[in-house]
Design an enzyme around this catalytic site. Structure first.
Site, mmCIF file in Angstrom:
data_model
loop_
_atom_site.group_PDB
_atom_site.id
_atom_site.type_symbol
_atom_site.label_atom_id
_atom_site.label_comp_id
_atom_site.label_asym_id
_atom_site.label_seq_id
_atom_site.Cartn_x
_atom_site.Cartn_y
_atom_site.Cartn_z
ATOM 1 N N ASN A 122 -11.264 8.607 -8.525
ATOM 2 C CA ASN A 122 -11.051 9.211 -7.195
ATOM 3 C C ASN A 122 -9.960 10.268 -7.238
ATOM 4 O OD1 ASN A 122 -11.596 9.347 -4.363
ATOM 5 N ND2 ASN A 122 -9.665 8.293 -3.993
ATOM 6 N N LYS A 154 0.843 -1.207 0.000
ATOM 7 C CA LYS A 154 0.000 0.000 0.000
ATOM 8 C C LYS A 154 0.876 1.255 0.000
ATOM 9 C CE LYS A 154 -3.501 2.806 0.490
ATOM 10 N NZ LYS A 154 -4.133 3.189 1.701
HETATM 11 O O1 KPL Z 1 -5.116 5.450 -0.467
HETATM 12 C C1 KPL Z 1 -5.380 6.173 -1.388
HETATM 13 C C2 KPL Z 1 -5.381 7.618 -1.094
HETATM 14 O O2 KPL Z 1 -5.907 8.416 -1.861
HETATM 15 O O3 KPL Z 1 -4.847 7.963 -0.022
HETATM 16 C C3 KPL Z 1 -5.588 5.605 -2.766
HETATM 17 C C4 KPL Z 1 -5.692 4.086 -2.652
HETATM 18 C C5 KPL Z 1 -4.437 5.970 -3.653
HETATM 19 C C6 KPL Z 1 -6.876 5.995 -3.409
HETATM 20 O O4 KPL Z 1 -6.934 7.310 -3.831
#
Ligand code: KPL
Length: 301
Positions: A245, A177
């Site tokens: 997003n 991550k």
């Molecule tokens: O964790 C995220 C974030 O924006 O902090 C992701 C997975 C990149 C999704 O936008």
């Protein structure tokens, strides 16, 4: 079984999304935070999720940080990484002997909670969430990974509609991550574009790949089972899955606020330096985001 009692520290996008889905599945949810508008909205209307062209609501209580915490079966920490030290004593007290789980971005949060006297477990969310207004969130698909000792929470999250799993190798998920965040967040924030746009042109894509590969190399040097190729594949896959997003770092900069760049690229640069692994792309992204933060703060009257 009686309804699980879950206290969530944070009132941002992921805190609202987790709280809402847990509450809809029957958990008794309390959000604890410092953002007055967020607390007011949640106290007035509960949590709201925009989904499938409509909006649904779920009941939740809202408390300021200083209030006595309600009894909880699980305490989730979802504040920004730079707020962890301030929140840690409150979260540790709220958890007592119950589950205390950090689901935050970046390195170092678990250690800060442990230094405050807690026995924190690590969680990792690989999904997008956008705060549309105080207490109102939109979610994007993805997974939640938790240490095995938090298996009960994984079950409650699954009942809430999350793709949640308890796993034996949480550090591998944490670093994967981290690779995703170090690749997507600073680039999307500096360029001002949603995640999916980073895959469209050769130049951002090359930087995204290079940043993720560096994290994979540092992870491998730290003995974590992750390599540069897998880190790059993960960053690309998440950018695709969360294409619409706006990353949390872009949302932070748009609000004129601080970002988590220190716990992301900053932490990778430090970990790389300790192990003799070069991280020039993460260093460049770190500097670029710090410059944006400074400009945003200077613009505040
Ligand atoms: O964790 C995220 C974030 O924006 O902090 C992701 C997975 C990149 C999704 O936008």
């Amino acid at each position: 079984m009686t309804a699980p009692r879950v206290t969530v520290f944070g009132t941002g996008a992921m805190a609202c999304l987790m709280g809402a889905r847990l509450a809809r599945a029957g958990s008794r949810v309390t959000l604890v935070g410092t953002w007055p508008e967020g607390l007011r909205a949640i106290a007035a209307q509960g949590l709201a999720v925009a989904e499938d062209g409509g909006t649904w609501h779920a009941p939740a209580a809202a408390l300021p940080l200083e209030a006595p915490p309600p009894p909880a079966d699980a305490v989730l920490v979802l504040v920004k990484s730079w707020q962890t030290a301030a929140v840690a004593p409150h979260a540790v007290r709220a958890a007592g002997p119950s589950l205390l789980v950090t689901l935050q971005n970046g390195l170092g949060n678990r250690e800060v909670l442990a230094a405050a006297g807690g026995r924190p477990l690590q969680g990792v969310t690989v999904m997008g969430a956008t705060l549309l207004a105080p207490g109102l969130v939109r979610g994007f698909p993805g997974q939640v990974w938790l240490e095995e000792a938090a298996a009960a929470l994984a079950g409650w999250l699954r009942e809430g509609g999350f793709d949640a799993h308890a796993v034996p190798d949480i550090d591998r998920h944490l670093w994967r991550k981290l690779a995703v965040n170090c690749a997507i967040n600073p680039l999307s924030a500096v360029l001002g574009v949603p995640n999916g746009d980073l895959l469209r042109e050769p130049e951002p894509l090359a930087t995204l790949d290079a940043a993720a590969a560096e994290v994979g190399a540092v992870a491998a040097a730290a003995g974590v089972a992750l390599d540069p190729e897998e880190a790059v594949a993960a960053a690309r896959a998440v950018a695709r899955a969360t294409a619409g997003n706006r990353s949390s770092m872009l949302q932070d900069l748009e609000r004129g606020g601080r970002t988590e760049i220190g716990a992301l690229c900053g932490a990778v640069v430090e970990a790389g330096a300790r192990r003799g692994v070069p991280t020039p792309v993460n260093a460049r992204l770190h500097a670029a985001v710090r410059a944006r933060e400074a400009a945003a703060l200077a613009a505040v009257p």
